[in-house]
Scaffold this motif. Structure first.
Motif, PDB file in Angstrom:
ATOM      1  N   GLY A 161       0.814  -1.207   0.000  1.00 18.35           N
ATOM      2  CA  GLY A 161       0.000   0.000   0.000  1.00 18.35           C
ATOM      3  C   GLY A 161       0.844   1.250   0.000  1.00 18.35           C
ATOM      4  N   ARG A 162       0.162   2.383  -0.067  1.00 16.85           N
ATOM      5  CA  ARG A 162       0.865   3.661  -0.112  1.00 16.85           C
ATOM      6  C   ARG A 162       1.521   3.980   1.227  1.00 16.85           C
ATOM      7  NH1 ARG A 162      -3.590   4.897  -3.510  1.00 16.85           N
ATOM      8  NH2 ARG A 162      -2.864   5.336  -5.640  1.00 16.85           N
ATOM      9  N   ALA A 163       2.469   4.925   1.185  1.00 18.44           N
ATOM     10  CA  ALA A 163       3.277   5.244   2.367  1.00 18.44           C
ATOM     11  C   ALA A 163       2.423   5.683   3.549  1.00 18.44           C
ATOM     12  CB  ALA A 163       4.295   6.326   2.013  1.00 18.44           C
ATOM     13  N   ALA A 164       1.377   6.494   3.284  1.00 18.10           N
ATOM     14  CA  ALA A 164       0.552   7.000   4.384  1.00 18.10           C
ATOM     15  C   ALA A 164      -0.128   5.869   5.134  1.00 18.10           C
ATOM     16  CB  ALA A 164      -0.482   7.987   3.850  1.00 18.10           C
ATOM     17  N   LEU A 187       5.760  -2.443  -0.200  1.00 13.03           N
ATOM     18  CA  LEU A 187       5.582  -2.350  -1.644  1.00 13.03           C
ATOM     19  C   LEU A 187       4.503  -1.314  -1.903  1.00 13.03           C
ATOM     20  CD1 LEU A 187       5.674  -6.087  -2.784  1.00 13.03           C
ATOM     21  CD2 LEU A 187       7.549  -4.437  -2.673  1.00 13.03           C
ATOM     22  N   SER A 188       4.868  -0.231  -2.573  1.00 13.35           N
ATOM     23  CA  SER A 188       3.947   0.888  -2.772  1.00 13.35           C
ATOM     24  C   SER A 188       3.642   1.082  -4.247  1.00 13.35           C
ATOM     25  CB  SER A 188       4.557   2.172  -2.196  1.00 13.35           C
ATOM     26  OG  SER A 188       3.782   3.300  -2.555  1.00 13.35           O
ATOM     27  N   ILE A 198      10.182   4.347   5.400  1.00 12.37           N
ATOM     28  CA  ILE A 198       9.054   4.806   6.211  1.00 12.37           C
ATOM     29  C   ILE A 198       9.262   4.271   7.619  1.00 12.37           C
ATOM     30  CG2 ILE A 198       6.547   4.844   6.467  1.00 12.37           C
ATOM     31  CD1 ILE A 198       6.442   3.976   3.471  1.00 12.37           C
ATOM     32  N   ARG A 199       9.581   5.157   8.556  1.00 12.11           N
ATOM     33  CA  ARG A 199       9.850   4.758   9.936  1.00 12.11           C
ATOM     34  C   ARG A 199      10.892   3.639   9.976  1.00 12.11           C
ATOM     35  NH1 ARG A 199       6.512   7.713  12.862  1.00 12.11           N
ATOM     36  NH2 ARG A 199       7.172   6.707  14.789  1.00 12.11           N
ATOM     37  N   ASP A 200      11.945   3.834   9.192  1.00 14.40           N
ATOM     38  CA  ASP A 200      13.096   2.939   9.133  1.00 14.40           C
ATOM     39  C   ASP A 200      12.797   1.609   8.441  1.00 14.40           C
ATOM     40  OD1 ASP A 200      15.832   2.826   9.585  1.00 14.40           O
ATOM     41  OD2 ASP A 200      15.607   1.605  11.404  1.00 14.40           O
ATOM     42  N   VAL A 201      11.684   1.519   7.743  1.00  9.00           N
ATOM     43  CA  VAL A 201      11.355   0.327   6.966  1.00  9.00           C
ATOM     44  C   VAL A 201      11.435   0.702   5.487  1.00  9.00           C
ATOM     45  CG1 VAL A 201       9.589  -1.393   6.426  1.00  9.00           C
ATOM     46  CG2 VAL A 201       9.890  -0.609   8.783  1.00  9.00           C
ATOM     47  N   PRO A 202      12.233   0.008   4.683  1.00  5.54           N
ATOM     48  CA  PRO A 202      12.445   0.432   3.300  1.00  5.54           C
ATOM     49  C   PRO A 202      11.267   0.116   2.382  1.00  5.54           C
ATOM     50  CG  PRO A 202      13.615  -1.609   3.728  1.00  5.54           C
ATOM     51  CD  PRO A 202      13.046  -1.165   5.049  1.00  5.54           C
ATOM     52  N   VAL A 203      11.058   0.989   1.394  1.00  8.66           N
ATOM     53  CA  VAL A 203      10.108   0.714   0.314  1.00  8.66           C
ATOM     54  C   VAL A 203      10.885  -0.051  -0.749  1.00  8.66           C
ATOM     55  CG1 VAL A 203       8.540   1.665  -1.397  1.00  8.66           C
ATOM     56  CG2 VAL A 203       8.788   2.784   0.837  1.00  8.66           C
ATOM     57  N   LEU A 204      10.549  -1.317  -0.938  1.00  5.87           N
ATOM     58  CA  LEU A 204      11.359  -2.224  -1.755  1.00  5.87           C
ATOM     59  C   LEU A 204      10.958  -2.234  -3.228  1.00  5.87           C
ATOM     60  CD1 LEU A 204      11.419  -5.206   0.755  1.00  5.87           C
ATOM     61  CD2 LEU A 204      13.207  -3.494   0.395  1.00  5.87           C
ATOM     62  N   GLY A 205       9.829  -1.631  -3.578  1.00  7.32           N
ATOM     63  CA  GLY A 205       9.412  -1.631  -4.971  1.00  7.32           C
ATOM     64  C   GLY A 205       7.926  -1.420  -5.108  1.00  7.32           C
ATOM     65  N   GLY A 206       7.407  -1.772  -6.296  1.00  5.79           N
ATOM     66  CA  GLY A 206       5.982  -1.643  -6.552  1.00  5.79           C
ATOM     67  C   GLY A 206       5.246  -2.930  -6.242  1.00  5.79           C
ATOM     68  N   MET A 238      -5.084  -1.178  -8.298  1.00  5.59           N
ATOM     69  CA  MET A 238      -4.071  -1.996  -7.634  1.00  5.59           C
ATOM     70  C   MET A 238      -4.226  -3.484  -7.959  1.00  5.59           C
ATOM     71  SD  MET A 238      -2.375   0.304  -6.090  1.00  5.59           S
ATOM     72  CE  MET A 238      -2.888   1.475  -7.332  1.00  5.59           C
ATOM     73  N   HIS A 239      -5.334  -3.861  -8.565  1.00 10.87           N
ATOM     74  CA  HIS A 239      -5.615  -5.257  -8.917  1.00 10.87           C
ATOM     75  C   HIS A 239      -5.415  -6.178  -7.698  1.00 10.87           C
ATOM     76  CE1 HIS A 239      -5.772  -3.927 -13.055  1.00 10.87           C
ATOM     77  NE2 HIS A 239      -4.545  -3.444 -12.959  1.00 10.87           N
ATOM     78  N   PRO A 240      -6.216  -5.970  -6.644  1.00  5.78           N
ATOM     79  CA  PRO A 240      -6.013  -6.735  -5.403  1.00  5.78           C
ATOM     80  C   PRO A 240      -6.178  -8.238  -5.581  1.00  5.78           C
ATOM     81  CG  PRO A 240      -8.104  -5.544  -5.343  1.00  5.78           C
ATOM     82  CD  PRO A 240      -7.358  -5.032  -6.527  1.00  5.78           C
ATOM     83  N   GLU A 241      -7.049  -8.652  -6.500  1.00  8.44           N
ATOM     84  CA  GLU A 241      -7.227 -10.095  -6.698  1.00  8.44           C
ATOM     85  C   GLU A 241      -5.939 -10.735  -7.194  1.00  8.44           C
ATOM     86  OE1 GLU A 241     -11.040 -11.189  -8.648  1.00  8.44           O
ATOM     87  OE2 GLU A 241     -11.467  -9.054  -8.458  1.00  8.44           O
ATOM     88  N   ALA A 242      -5.212 -10.025  -8.058  1.00  7.10           N
ATOM     89  CA  ALA A 242      -3.941 -10.565  -8.560  1.00  7.10           C
ATOM     90  C   ALA A 242      -2.925 -10.685  -7.427  1.00  7.10           C
ATOM     91  CB  ALA A 242      -3.397  -9.674  -9.671  1.00  7.10           C
ATOM     92  N   VAL A 243      -2.912  -9.687  -6.539  1.00  4.76           N
ATOM     93  CA  VAL A 243      -1.995  -9.749  -5.395  1.00  4.76           C
ATOM     94  C   VAL A 243      -2.332 -10.944  -4.513  1.00  4.76           C
ATOM     95  CG1 VAL A 243      -1.209  -8.542  -3.317  1.00  4.76           C
ATOM     96  CG2 VAL A 243      -1.615  -7.260  -5.421  1.00  4.76           C
ATOM     97  N   LEU A 244      -3.631 -11.152  -4.269  1.00  8.88           N
ATOM     98  CA  LEU A 244      -4.056 -12.277  -3.435  1.00  8.88           C
ATOM     99  C   LEU A 244      -3.678 -13.613  -4.072  1.00  8.88           C
ATOM    100  CD1 LEU A 244      -7.516 -10.932  -2.303  1.00  8.88           C
ATOM    101  CD2 LEU A 244      -5.639 -11.543  -0.788  1.00  8.88           C
ATOM    102  N   MET A 245      -3.875 -13.710  -5.362  1.00 12.49           N
ATOM    103  CA  MET A 245      -3.519 -14.951  -6.053  1.00 12.49           C
ATOM    104  C   MET A 245      -2.027 -15.241  -5.911  1.00 12.49           C
ATOM    105  SD  MET A 245      -5.978 -16.649  -7.552  1.00 12.49           S
ATOM    106  CE  MET A 245      -5.150 -17.491  -8.898  1.00 12.49           C
ATOM    107  N   ARG A 246      -1.188 -14.220  -6.110  1.00 11.66           N
ATOM    108  CA  ARG A 246       0.252 -14.422  -5.985  1.00 11.66           C
ATOM    109  C   ARG A 246       0.628 -14.814  -4.559  1.00 11.66           C
ATOM    110  NH1 ARG A 246       2.361  -8.957  -9.102  1.00 11.66           N
ATOM    111  NH2 ARG A 246       1.715  -9.549 -11.210  1.00 11.66           N
ATOM    112  N   ALA A 247       0.018 -14.124  -3.586  1.00  8.46           N
ATOM    113  CA  ALA A 247       0.342 -14.420  -2.187  1.00  8.46           C
ATOM    114  C   ALA A 247      -0.044 -15.840  -1.819  1.00  8.46           C
ATOM    115  CB  ALA A 247      -0.361 -13.417  -1.274  1.00  8.46           C
ATOM    116  N   LYS A 248      -1.232 -16.276  -2.252  1.00  8.72           N
ATOM    117  CA  LYS A 248      -1.665 -17.639  -1.962  1.00  8.72           C
ATOM    118  C   LYS A 248      -0.752 -18.650  -2.637  1.00  8.72           C
ATOM    119  CE  LYS A 248      -5.566 -16.789   0.356  1.00  8.72           C
ATOM    120  NZ  LYS A 248      -5.880 -17.315   1.695  1.00  8.72           N
ATOM    121  N   ARG A 249      -0.330 -18.351  -3.864  1.00 13.08           N
ATOM    122  CA  ARG A 249       0.544 -19.252  -4.601  1.00 13.08           C
ATOM    123  C   ARG A 249       1.906 -19.387  -3.912  1.00 13.08           C
ATOM    124  NH1 ARG A 249      -0.832 -17.432  -9.456  1.00 13.08           N
ATOM    125  NH2 ARG A 249       0.825 -15.890  -9.507  1.00 13.08           N
TER     126      ARG A 249
END
Length: 638
Positions: A161-164, A187-188, A198-206, A238-249
């Motif tokens: 998600g976004r930085a905020a 991942l933003s 962000i609070r010492d945690v790196p943004v690693l990509g998209g 953001m295509h959340p379904e695609a993110v969920l599919m990848r995470a489950k896989r």
């Protein structure tokens, strides 16, 4: 004085610390300015004489700027600004004291007590003295939480998600509100966030880099086991379904952080199907809802059902003083009253078993309770069942609603709100027909009450229509979940079937909002409200989303089977009848229609004929009366 009386022992200790910090800053700046020499000791007696009064003044200033009532564990930028304000006010007080009073009292022998250099030194030392322990304690708690997270088996977690949004969750982790997580990266979707921390945690990509990041950490021996999706991760682009599919896989545990719009403490929940509807919720004016029910007596029929129980929860949340829960099911009544006892101990909740078809019982319960507002959610609402046993729908949805409306009117309630359905518009099912008839009775009674009290505040009887509620009893969501858990197939009636959907919470908040509009002095003459449910959703697409949410592929892992339309169903729901003029009421998420009901004497004639036909089980007469009352009815129920 009232606020001062509320100081706790902890606040007293903080006030003592602030007084000591002020004493340190004043004495240290005084000593440094005069280098502990003769001038220092010459002025010291006067300084010590002033010091107790100045310390008492400093404690008052710290209290005014909330320094004595702020928990150090959560100290942040607003608190730092308050520290600067306190230091500035105290410094200005020293300037006034030095030049307005000391100079005159000493008759020029010692032109000033402090001098400009001392006062400037004091400002910096005061800021340091008030900040040091506070921020030191905050850093101590921060490092302890991080240490515990690493030593207690916290899951290495990737935030999406976004930085905020990510920053809110990271704050929750630091404060200890969110446990068992160790954030390793973000991942933003925003290109501006990438390469930042962000609070010492790196943004690693998209977001599309999720698989690469997971493999990279696994290759370094630091496997990521959990993924947390923030509200911005569920935006359509953001295509959340695609993110969920990848995470489950990849075998990741997936959680979500709900929106914090209502001020909730950060918490994690499972990803639910309503997160994938990709429709923004309406902004609710919660102050308006609180004004509606705070301190009032509220009665809810069908209080153990999906909608009724949520209305009960919302009215107690907004400060109802008394709540009467009327429910026909003993287990449902027990469950809702137990839940309310835990979550709303401030309200006097009374649960009573009653069937709304029992007129005498309903009249007595509501008459004795004397509610200010009645929410009528009790109904029979399963379309295929009512197509078969439609006479029972007449008894409950028509006569039961008449009983509740009459009881609310007799008890002197301010308003009676009937939960209706979008199926009541040009109905083709017995559910829609019976609900439409009940709407007509409430409209006619509302008009009758208005005629009896022209130009005066009066009771309102309104109906609120909306479509399907996600995860409610009898909805497709629990059915699809059970079918997916069983390995399929998932059954859908028709590939082109579309429905409107809302979450239970949003629907109930908008129902309350409609009631606030009906009770405003400048209300237009409307008594039917329709919730804006956004764009309709194809049922087959909903089924496919739920399958993907489970980490499976539609048509590959789980089949979708079309079973054909059932009696009383139609492909598309509509929001207003062609004969109902719509009204713009200026409330987000709600539309209205002007009453279009027959006169009350005609409605009562239909009711008398229905009552006689029901007693004789004369289906032909019942059907004839209903078609006479609602000519647009097109059901083929037998």
């Amino acid at each position: 004085m009232q606020r001062l009386s509320q100081l706790t022992h902890r606040n007293f200790l903080i006030a003592t610390h602030d007084a000591l910090a002020t004493a340190f800053a004043l004495l240290a700046s005084f000593y440094l300015r005069f280098e502990g020499g003769e001038a220092f000791y010459a002025r010291l007696p006067l300084l010590l004489g002033i010091l107790p009064f100045f310390l008492a003044f400093s404690v008052v200033i710290c209290f005014v700027f909330n320094l004595t009532t702020t928990k150090w564990r959560f100290i942040s930028l607003p608190d730092a600004l308050n520290i600067l304000r306190v230091a500035t006010v105290l410094t200005v007080a020293l300037v006034v004291l030095d030049y307005a009073f000391i100079f005159g009292a000493t008759s020029g022998k010692a032109p000033v007590l402090f001098g400009r250099v001392t006062i400037i030194l004091y400002w910096f030392l005061q800021v340091f003295a008030l900040s040091a322990l506070r921020f030191g304690y905050r850093y101590f708690r921060y490092t302890r939480v991080r240490r515990h997270a690493r030593t207690e088996g916290a899951s290495a977690t990737l935030l999406i998600g976004r930085a905020a949004d990510a920053e809110v969750l990271l704050r929750g982790i630091e404060s200890g509100a969110v446990k068992q997580l160790w954030p390793v990266g973000v991942l933003s979707p925003s290109a501006a966030d990438r390469g930042q921390s962000i609070r010492d945690v790196p943004v690693l990509g998209g977001i599309d880099d999720v698989e690469d990041v997971i493999r990279d950490y696994a290759g370094r021996g630091k496997p990521i086991s959990r993924l947390v999706m923030t509200p911005s991760a569920f935006e359509p682009e953001m295509h959340p379904e695609a993110v969920l599919m990848r995470a489950k896989r990849l075998g990741l545990i997936v959680s979500r952080m709900p929106s914090l719009a209502s001020g909730d403490v950060p918490r994690l929940t499972n990803v639910a199907v309503e997160d994938l509807l990709l429709r923004p919720s309406h902004n609710i004016d919660y102050a308006r809802l609180e004004a509606l029910v705070k301190g009032k007596a509220v009665a809810v029929t069908g209080g153990g059902g999906s909608i009724g129980s949520e209305i009960c929860a919302r009215v107690t949340t907004f400060g109802a003083a008394r709540l009467l829960v009327i429910e026909n099911s003993e287990p449902a009544l027990y469950a809702v009253t137990e839940r309310l006892a835990e979550r709303a101990p401030g309200a006097a909740v009374e649960g009573r078993i009653a069937d709304i078809r029992d007129r005498e019982r309903v009249m007595r319960l509501i008459g004795e309770f004397k509610p200010d507002i009645v929410f009528h959610a009790a109904a029979l609402k399963h379309v295929p069942i009512l197509e078969r046993d439609w006479s029972e729908g007449v008894k409950t949805n028509i006569f039961g609603s008449v009983n509740v409306a009459d009881a609310a009117t007799a008890a002197g309630a301010e308003a009676m709100v009937m939960i209706s359905t979008d199926k009541a518009i040009e109905p083709v099912s017995m559910l829609g027909l019976t609900k439409r008839f009940a709407e007509m009775y409430c409209q006619a009674l509302d008009h009758e009450v208005m005629a009896q009290s022209p130009g005066k505040p009066r009771m309102r009887l309104i109906s609120v229509r909306f479509g399907n509620v996600l995860a409610s009893n009898g909805s497709v969501v629990p059915k699809f979940k059970a079918q997916i858990d069983a390995g399929g197939p998932v059954t859908v009636t028709h590939p082109d079937m579309v429905r409107y959907f809302m979450t239970i919470r949003e629907a109930c908040d908008l129902v309350l909002t409609a009631a606030t509009h009906a009770l405003t002095p400048a209300r237009p003459d409307v008594s039917v409200y329709v919730l804006n449910m956004g764009q309709p959703v194809k049922i087959v697409e909903l089924a496919e989303r739920m399958i993907r949410l489970s980490g499976l592929e539609p048509g590959v892992d789980i089949e979708v089977v079309f079973t054909g339309m059932r009696p009383g169903e139609r492909l598309n729901e509509i929001l207003f009848a062609s004969a109902e003029p719509t009204v713009e009421i200026g409330v987000p998420g709600i539309m209205a229609a002007r009453p279009n009901e027959p006169p009350m004497h005609t409605v009562r004639r239909w009711l008398a004929a229905l009552e006689e036909a029901i007693a004789k089980d004369d289906r032909a007469t019942i059907r004839s009366v209903l078609k006479d009352a609602v000519p647009e009815f097109g059901s083929n129920a037998a």
